[in-house]
Design a protein around this motif. Structure first.
Motif, mmCIF file in Angstrom:
data_model
loop_
_atom_site.group_PDB
_atom_site.id
_atom_site.type_symbol
_atom_site.label_atom_id
_atom_site.label_comp_id
_atom_site.label_asym_id
_atom_site.label_seq_id
_atom_site.Cartn_x
_atom_site.Cartn_y
_atom_site.Cartn_z
ATOM 1 N N GLY A 104 -1.304 15.934 -13.588
ATOM 2 C CA GLY A 104 0.139 16.072 -13.506
ATOM 3 C C GLY A 104 0.638 16.802 -12.289
ATOM 4 O O GLY A 104 1.748 17.331 -12.280
ATOM 5 N N VAL A 105 -0.168 16.846 -11.224
ATOM 6 C CA VAL A 105 0.266 17.495 -9.981
ATOM 7 C C VAL A 105 1.399 16.664 -9.376
ATOM 8 O O VAL A 105 1.204 15.480 -9.072
ATOM 9 C CB VAL A 105 -0.900 17.614 -8.979
ATOM 10 N N PRO A 106 2.596 17.227 -9.195
ATOM 11 C CA PRO A 106 3.755 16.427 -8.800
ATOM 12 C C PRO A 106 3.747 15.961 -7.351
ATOM 13 O O PRO A 106 4.273 14.902 -7.033
ATOM 14 C CB PRO A 106 4.939 17.370 -9.064
ATOM 15 N N HIS A 107 3.168 16.738 -6.450
ATOM 16 C CA HIS A 107 3.219 16.394 -5.029
ATOM 17 C C HIS A 107 1.824 16.474 -4.432
ATOM 18 O O HIS A 107 1.321 17.561 -4.131
ATOM 19 C CB HIS A 107 4.168 17.325 -4.282
ATOM 20 N N LEU A 108 1.187 15.309 -4.229
ATOM 21 C CA LEU A 108 -0.166 15.275 -3.674
ATOM 22 C C LEU A 108 -0.203 15.842 -2.263
ATOM 23 O O LEU A 108 -1.236 16.314 -1.808
ATOM 24 C CB LEU A 108 -0.689 13.836 -3.669
ATOM 25 N N GLU A 109 0.936 15.816 -1.568
ATOM 26 C CA GLU A 109 0.988 16.250 -0.177
ATOM 27 C C GLU A 109 0.576 17.712 -0.010
ATOM 28 O O GLU A 109 0.010 18.094 1.013
ATOM 29 C CB GLU A 109 2.410 16.051 0.351
ATOM 30 N N GLN A 110 0.822 18.525 -1.031
ATOM 31 C CA GLN A 110 0.526 19.953 -0.924
ATOM 32 C C GLN A 110 -0.961 20.227 -0.728
ATOM 33 O O GLN A 110 -1.344 21.165 -0.048
ATOM 34 C CB GLN A 110 1.036 20.682 -2.176
ATOM 35 N N GLY A 111 -1.802 19.421 -1.338
ATOM 36 C CA GLY A 111 -3.243 19.651 -1.241
ATOM 37 C C GLY A 111 -3.949 18.779 -0.231
ATOM 38 O O GLY A 111 -5.188 18.735 -0.203
ATOM 39 N N LEU A 112 -3.185 18.086 0.626
ATOM 40 C CA LEU A 112 -3.784 17.110 1.533
ATOM 41 C C LEU A 112 -4.852 17.685 2.466
ATOM 42 O O LEU A 112 -5.938 17.098 2.577
ATOM 43 C CB LEU A 112 -2.708 16.418 2.359
ATOM 44 N N PRO A 113 -4.598 18.774 3.166
ATOM 45 C CA PRO A 113 -5.634 19.254 4.097
ATOM 46 C C PRO A 113 -6.977 19.501 3.421
ATOM 47 O O PRO A 113 -8.032 19.147 3.977
ATOM 48 C CB PRO A 113 -5.029 20.548 4.654
ATOM 49 N N GLN A 114 -6.976 20.079 2.211
ATOM 50 C CA GLN A 114 -8.231 20.335 1.514
ATOM 51 C C GLN A 114 -8.884 19.032 1.062
ATOM 52 O O GLN A 114 -10.105 18.879 1.131
ATOM 53 C CB GLN A 114 -7.989 21.258 0.307
ATOM 54 N N MET A 115 -8.074 18.079 0.605
ATOM 55 C CA MET A 115 -8.615 16.774 0.220
ATOM 56 C C MET A 115 -9.248 16.076 1.416
ATOM 57 O O MET A 115 -10.309 15.451 1.302
ATOM 58 C CB MET A 115 -7.509 15.881 -0.344
ATOM 59 N N ALA B 294 0.799 -1.228 0.000
ATOM 60 C CA ALA B 294 0.000 0.000 0.000
ATOM 61 C C ALA B 294 0.831 1.276 0.000
ATOM 62 O O ALA B 294 1.813 1.393 0.735
ATOM 63 C CB ALA B 294 -0.943 -0.005 1.197
ATOM 64 N N ASP B 295 0.397 2.229 -0.807
ATOM 65 C CA ASP B 295 0.921 3.591 -0.762
ATOM 66 C C ASP B 295 0.086 4.453 0.188
ATOM 67 O O ASP B 295 0.619 5.290 0.914
ATOM 68 C CB ASP B 295 0.878 4.231 -2.158
ATOM 69 N N ASP C 75 6.111 2.546 8.536
ATOM 70 C CA ASP C 75 7.265 1.645 8.597
ATOM 71 C C ASP C 75 7.067 0.406 7.733
ATOM 72 O O ASP C 75 8.043 -0.277 7.396
ATOM 73 C CB ASP C 75 7.535 1.214 10.043
ATOM 74 N N ARG C 76 5.825 0.109 7.375
ATOM 75 C CA ARG C 76 5.525 -1.045 6.535
ATOM 76 C C ARG C 76 5.413 -0.680 5.062
ATOM 77 O O ARG C 76 5.003 -1.503 4.242
ATOM 78 C CB ARG C 76 4.262 -1.745 7.054
ATOM 79 N N GLY C 77 5.738 0.566 4.735
ATOM 80 C CA GLY C 77 5.867 0.941 3.333
ATOM 81 C C GLY C 77 4.909 1.991 2.816
ATOM 82 O O GLY C 77 5.086 2.486 1.704
ATOM 83 N N ALA C 78 3.885 2.325 3.587
ATOM 84 C CA ALA C 78 2.917 3.327 3.108
ATOM 85 C C ALA C 78 3.563 4.706 3.048
ATOM 86 O O ALA C 78 4.507 5.009 3.785
ATOM 87 C CB ALA C 78 1.699 3.361 4.025
ATOM 88 N N LYS C 79 3.034 5.544 2.156
ATOM 89 C CA LYS C 79 3.513 6.920 2.015
ATOM 90 C C LYS C 79 2.566 7.917 2.700
ATOM 91 O O LYS C 79 2.962 9.018 3.038
ATOM 92 C CB LYS C 79 3.672 7.272 0.540
#
Length: 319
Positions: free
Chosen positions: A276-287, A190-191, A218-222
């Motif tokens: 093509g958004v390179p970094h999903l982390e930037q929009g995480l709070p809104q998502m 899992a990611d 620690d088990r591989g998720a991002k």
């Protein structure tokens, strides 16, 4: 055919008690509602305006035909929904007890979903999706587990984003040891992992959400998200973490709320990845705000698939 998300796992009928705040032993009537966590996610994505496919198996019986028609009506692709000639469609009876906990009893000895075969997994179907989503229930039988891991192998080989919901239903496992082992094995691909505050103490052995997040990373998720009911959710990527507030709701039935949350997250992930958004982390709070709203709305109606909100309903709640 290119799809935003392909979901694999169980598709079943929930019979939801029509009596409020009583256990199954005192329920006098039930409402038939289509459900099954991975199928709910596929349906939720379609309701939000995305494209989804479903891989699974139902019985060649009236319930199985009904479930296929429900997914098709929502425009979920059912090209790889199989019919079993021997086992019947799984049924679940659900009640909301006075203490707020949900009581659930399954008729599945075996259910058709347990008999999904590895040879029924088609690589050319999976490789055309953007995201692959699975749950832990399909890891509970030898056949469906082998099918799940074959699909995961294809998804990883073709660089799909892989999403996992370690959905804990103790009465579907032989014992707690098997449940712990198999659910934890599911983390390996899992990611993105969504887990609830009720589930993580058993599954991870952790006593707080921060420790739970670290355990799964620690088990591989991002990305790990722990849903906290009306209190929203906690998220962590290892680099950033935080809490996102939830939305108050007049709760009727919590069945499918977590699946509505996952569907909303994956719908937004797919949109960003295709743009093509390179970094999903930037929009995480809104998502996550969007996903919390979707989960909240799902508690206001009976059943899983029937309660899934549209994009317009979610956006109206957020405003």
């Amino acid at each position: 055919m290119s799809l935003d998300v392909i979901c694999l796992g169980e598709l079943l009928i929930d019979f939801v008690s029509t009596n409020k705040d009583v256990p199954l032993t005192e329920s006098t009537g039930f409402l038939k509602a289509p459900g099954g966590a991975p199928a709910n996610v596929a349906a939720g994505i379609a309701r939000l305006g995305g494209t989804a496919g479903f891989i699974g198996k139902v019985g060649r019986d009236p319930f199985g035909y009904y479930l296929k028609s429900v997914l098709q009506h929502l425009k979920v692709d059912t090209s790889y929904l199989a019919f079993d000639e021997e086992a019947r469609t799984t049924l679940s009876f659900v009640a909301q007890k006075p203490d707020g906990d949900r009581e659930c009893m399954f008729y599945r000895h075996p259910g058709a979903d347990m008999r999904l075969m590895p040879e029924e997994i088609v690589e050319s179907y999976i490789c055309n999706a953007t995201i692959f989503h699975y749950g832990s229930i399909s890891l509970g039988s030898e056949s469906s587990k082998a099918a799940t891991f074959r699909a995961l192998g294809y998804a990883r080989a073709h660089n799909l984003l892989i999403s996992y919901d370690p959905n804990l239903r103790m009465d579907l496992w032989r014992d707690s040891e098997q449940a712990y082992k198999e659910i934890n094995e599911g983390f390996g691909y899992a990611d993105f992992v969504k887990i609830s505050e009720e589930e993580y103490p058993f599954i991870t052995g952790c006593q707080d959400v921060e420790a739970c997040g670290r355990y799964i990373l620690d088990r591989g998720a991002k990305l790990v998200v722990v849903t906290l009911g009306k209190n929203g959710c906690y998220y962590t990527t290892g680099q950033s973490s935080g809490y996102v507030a939830g939305y108050a709701a007049q709760v009727v039935d919590t069945t499918g709320a977590g699946d509505a949350f996952v569907a909303a997250m994956l719908h937004n992930f797919a949109h960003c990845m295709k743009a093509g958004v390179p970094h999903l982390e930037q929009g995480l709070p809104q998502m996550l705000l969007f996903a919390n709203a979707a989960g909240s709305l799902a508690t206001t109606r009976i059943g899983a698939i029937p309660s899934l909100p549209t994009k317009e309903e979610v956006e109206a709640l957020i405003v």
